[in-house]
Write a protein that holds these residues in place. Structure first.
Motif, PDB file in Angstrom:
ATOM      1  N   UNK B  38       0.834  -1.205   0.000  1.00 46.28           N
ATOM      2  CA  UNK B  38       0.000   0.000   0.000  1.00 46.28           C
ATOM      3  C   UNK B  38       0.866   1.252   0.000  1.00 46.28           C
ATOM      4  N   UNK B  39       1.880   1.233   0.870  1.00 43.11           N
ATOM      5  CA  UNK B  39       2.776   2.382   0.986  1.00 43.11           C
ATOM      6  C   UNK B  39       3.484   2.640  -0.329  1.00 43.11           C
ATOM      7  N   UNK B  40       3.969   1.566  -0.980  1.00 47.09           N
ATOM      8  CA  UNK B  40       4.659   1.723  -2.263  1.00 47.09           C
ATOM      9  C   UNK B  40       3.730   2.399  -3.266  1.00 47.09           C
ATOM     10  N   UNK B  41       2.449   2.040  -3.224  1.00 47.63           N
ATOM     11  CA  UNK B  41       1.485   2.655  -4.135  1.00 47.63           C
ATOM     12  C   UNK B  41       1.392   4.153  -3.913  1.00 47.63           C
ATOM     13  N   UNK B  42       1.267   4.547  -2.641  1.00 49.48           N
ATOM     14  CA  UNK B  42       1.167   5.986  -2.348  1.00 49.48           C
ATOM     15  C   UNK B  42       2.446   6.702  -2.773  1.00 49.48           C
ATOM     16  N   UNK B  43       3.590   6.074  -2.493  1.00 49.01           N
ATOM     17  CA  UNK B  43       4.862   6.726  -2.823  1.00 49.01           C
ATOM     18  C   UNK B  43       5.013   6.882  -4.332  1.00 49.01           C
ATOM     19  N   UNK B  44       4.545   5.880  -5.081  1.00 50.73           N
ATOM     20  CA  UNK B  44       4.629   5.945  -6.538  1.00 50.73           C
ATOM     21  C   UNK B  44       3.822   7.146  -7.051  1.00 50.73           C
ATOM     22  N   UNK B  45       2.629   7.327  -6.493  1.00 50.68           N
ATOM     23  CA  UNK B  45       1.808   8.472  -6.914  1.00 50.68           C
ATOM     24  C   UNK B  45       2.540   9.773  -6.574  1.00 50.68           C
ATOM     25  N   UNK B  46       3.131   9.809  -5.390  1.00 53.22           N
ATOM     26  CA  UNK B  46       3.845  11.023  -4.974  1.00 53.22           C
ATOM     27  C   UNK B  46       5.012  11.338  -5.917  1.00 53.22           C
TER      28      UNK B  46
END
Lengths: 493, 109
Positions: B38-46
């Motif tokens: 989940x965190x990787x997903x948010x970081x990718x968007x960022x």
């Protein structure tokens, strides 16, 4: 004290507990003294800020003069001052109580020493709380909430039992998922407005799809972290399996932090995006929380579990405000939020501490084993009863004023269902408080009063009395609240 | 569809996959991995969002946020792993028991 610039008091609230947390790791036996000193200075700083607020009004402090959107801004208004008051005063009482509690704790005597880990974590949680209440932007709110969560999880684990480990893990998983929802909301906000400073966001916000999604993500995240029904399932275990000072801190103060964030985001950052329809949904969930939490509290056999379910219900009272922050009832609801948060913080911490004192000596918090303990622990039972008055919302307590404002707001708006939930919840609260008192006051135990150290006796009593006194002095915090109230220029539904 | 949008959609997909893992899977280690996905997903968007300037110079603020986010995620993962190890050490279990199963609990939701 008035000669100290208010900016120094603001900075001290963040820097001091953080520095003390690091020092206390190495302080060994001096840890409690260090923490007590830090807690006392924080309470003094909060008083200084409240005085300054009445003179100067809300302020924005740009650290190193950078200013938003690049630098870090601290924001101080009525709401944050009240929350700082709450966290520092209750924090000081909990710190005093913890010195006595850990000296008596059986785990402490057997060599496994939760006290040594308690002080750094407690101070870290204080620093996170203060920074959270002073944050001027959504991203710093995220960081401080994470610091608070991680410190809270570690504090629950201090009890060392398997039950507390499981409770800590369950809390951690919910909190982490919540934090990523929140971060995704921050990402959407930044991509839409190019800033995370909530004053700049408010100036630019419009109700487009990205902003609505961001607001939904923030709301879900904070409902998880504040344990609003039906996302409350982690709370009862987490708050009831922790050591008593930790339960008092988590239920009394930490829950209010994520609630504060929800208020900030709905009514300060996104007033242009939030609307009554989703707020009604939150209000309906809040009503369910009140009834479900209270019914469960009545059913529990353990006193700490009962108080934890009572917190589920109290979170419901807080979130009910969201449904009423519209139109004519807005100002009353706004005052009710502050009043309920303050009185619940004092009363619930006092109740958890008095229960902790009894459980420490009896070795159990099962209510049926408490026959006649009022004779043995008169001060603990007294503080529980006085705190209970505020939890039930009987006049003249702070809890009564909060519920009165809430009921008035619900009558002004069209919230008859909400009125029913508030009244029902109060009746159920009376049921679970009196059930404990009835057992505690049965005669038959002829033993004389046990010797309870002053550090265990006074903090819950003082907080319990404070929660009653709030009913008389509520005008003062409510006057503070007027600095930077969110309601000017808001369009109704 | 530009690069930033592709990255963002991938990020959203990762977020959803991770969330599914945290909610559905019972093994705690898998839950922790799910949280990290989940965190990787948010970081990718960022990271992709740094493109919002539409100039050769990317916006540095999202990158600073990613760094902070990663630090938070690493510490949270470390704490979760430490708790999991302790739980496994004490009980031999790496899953959370059903609620209300412990001997003291008498709640039922």
């Amino acid at each position: 004290m008035a000669t100290i610039p208010i900016e120094h008091a603001v900075l001290a609230l963040i820097v001091l507990p953080l520095a003390a947390a690091i020092l206390s790791i190495f302080a060994g036996k001096r840890g409690p003294t260090l923490a007590l000193g830090a807690a006392a200075i924080q309470a003094a700083a909060a008083c200084r800020i409240a005085m300054g607020l009445n003179q100067n009004g809300a302020i924005r402090y740009r650290i190193s003069g950078w200013g938003a959107p690049l630098g870090i801004d601290l924001h101080l208004d009525g709401l944050s001052t009240i929350m700082l008051f709450l966290s520092t005063l209750v924090g000081l009482a909990i710190a005093v109580y913890a010195t006595g509690y850990f000296a008596q704790d059986p785990a402490h005597k057997s060599g496994a020493d939760p006290a040594r880990a308690f002080w750094p974590l407690f101070l870290l949680a204080s620093a996170a709380l203060n920074a959270l209440f002073l944050s001027g932007d959504l991203f710093n709110l995220y960081v401080t909430l994470e610091l608070l969560t991680l410190a809270g999880v570690a504090l629950i684990g201090l009890a060392g039992s398997v039950a507390s480990l499981i409770a800590a893990l369950r809390y951690l998983i919910v909190a982490l998922v919540g934090s990523l929802f929140y971060l995704l909301g921050v990402v959407l906000t930044y991509s839409t407005y190019g800033t995370v400073d909530w004053e700049l966001v408010r100036a630019a916000a419009s109700p487009d799809i990205a902003s609505r999604t961001a607001l939904a993500l923030f709301t879900i995240a904070l409902m998880m972290k504040t344990a609003l029904f039906p996302l409350h399932t982690w709370l009862p275990d987490a708050h009831s399996n922790a050591p008593a000072p930790v339960s008092a801190l988590l239920s009394g103060v930490v829950l209010k932090a994520s609630f504060y964030m929800a208020l900030r985001i709905w009514f300060f950052a996104f007033p242009a995006v939030s609307s009554p329809a989703p707020a009604q949904l939150v209000g309906a969930l809040a009503a369910c929380a009140i009834l479900w939490g209270s019914i469960q509290a009545v059913r529990q056999r353990r006193a700490k579990l009962m108080l934890a379910y009572s917190s589920v219900a109290q979170v419901g009272y807080l979130f009910m405000v969201f449904a009423l922050m519209w139109g004519d009832s807005a100002h009353l609801a706004w005052q009710a939020a502050a009043c309920l948060a303050l009185s619940h913080a004092c009363a619930k911490s006092a109740a958890f501490m008095s229960v902790g004192t009894i459980a420490l000596s009896c070795g159990s918090d099962e209510i049926r084993r408490w026959k006649g303990i009022a004779a043995r622990y008169p001060s603990a039972v007294l503080s529980f009863a006085v705190a209970g008055v505020s939890l039930m919302g009987l006049p003249p307590s702070g809890g009564f004023v909060g519920k009165w404002l809430l009921l008035n707001a619900a009558m002004t708006g069209q919230g008859i269902g909400l009125v029913a939930a508030v009244v029902g919840g109060s009746l159920l609260a009376a049921a679970y408080i009196f059930r404990v008192l009835a057992v505690a006051m049965t005669s038959g135990d002829s033993r004389e009063a046990a010797l309870v150290p002053a550090a265990l006796k006074w903090p819950p009593l003082v907080l319990a009395i404070l929660s009653i006194l709030l009913g008389f002095i509520a005008a003062y915090p409510l006057s503070l609240l007027e600095h930077g109230a969110p309601l000017t220029g808001r369009s109704g539904p | 569809m530009n690069n930033a949008q592709i990255y963002s959609l991938c990020g959203a997909a990762l977020f959803a996959m991770g969330l599914w893992g945290v909610v559905v899977l019972r093994h705690l280690f898998r839950k922790i991995i799910g949280f990290n996905i989940m965190g990787a997903g948010v970081f990718l968007i960022l990271v992709a969002m740094a493109n919002r300037t539409h100039t050769p110079q990317p916006d540095p603020v999202p990158h600073a946020m990613v760094l902070t986010g990663i630090v938070v995620a690493v510490s949270a993962t470390a704490l979760a792993l430490a708790l999991l190890r302790r739980l496994y050490h004490e009980t031999g279990l790496a899953t959370l028991p059903a609620r209300g199963a412990d001997p003291h609990g008498n709640d039922s939701d």
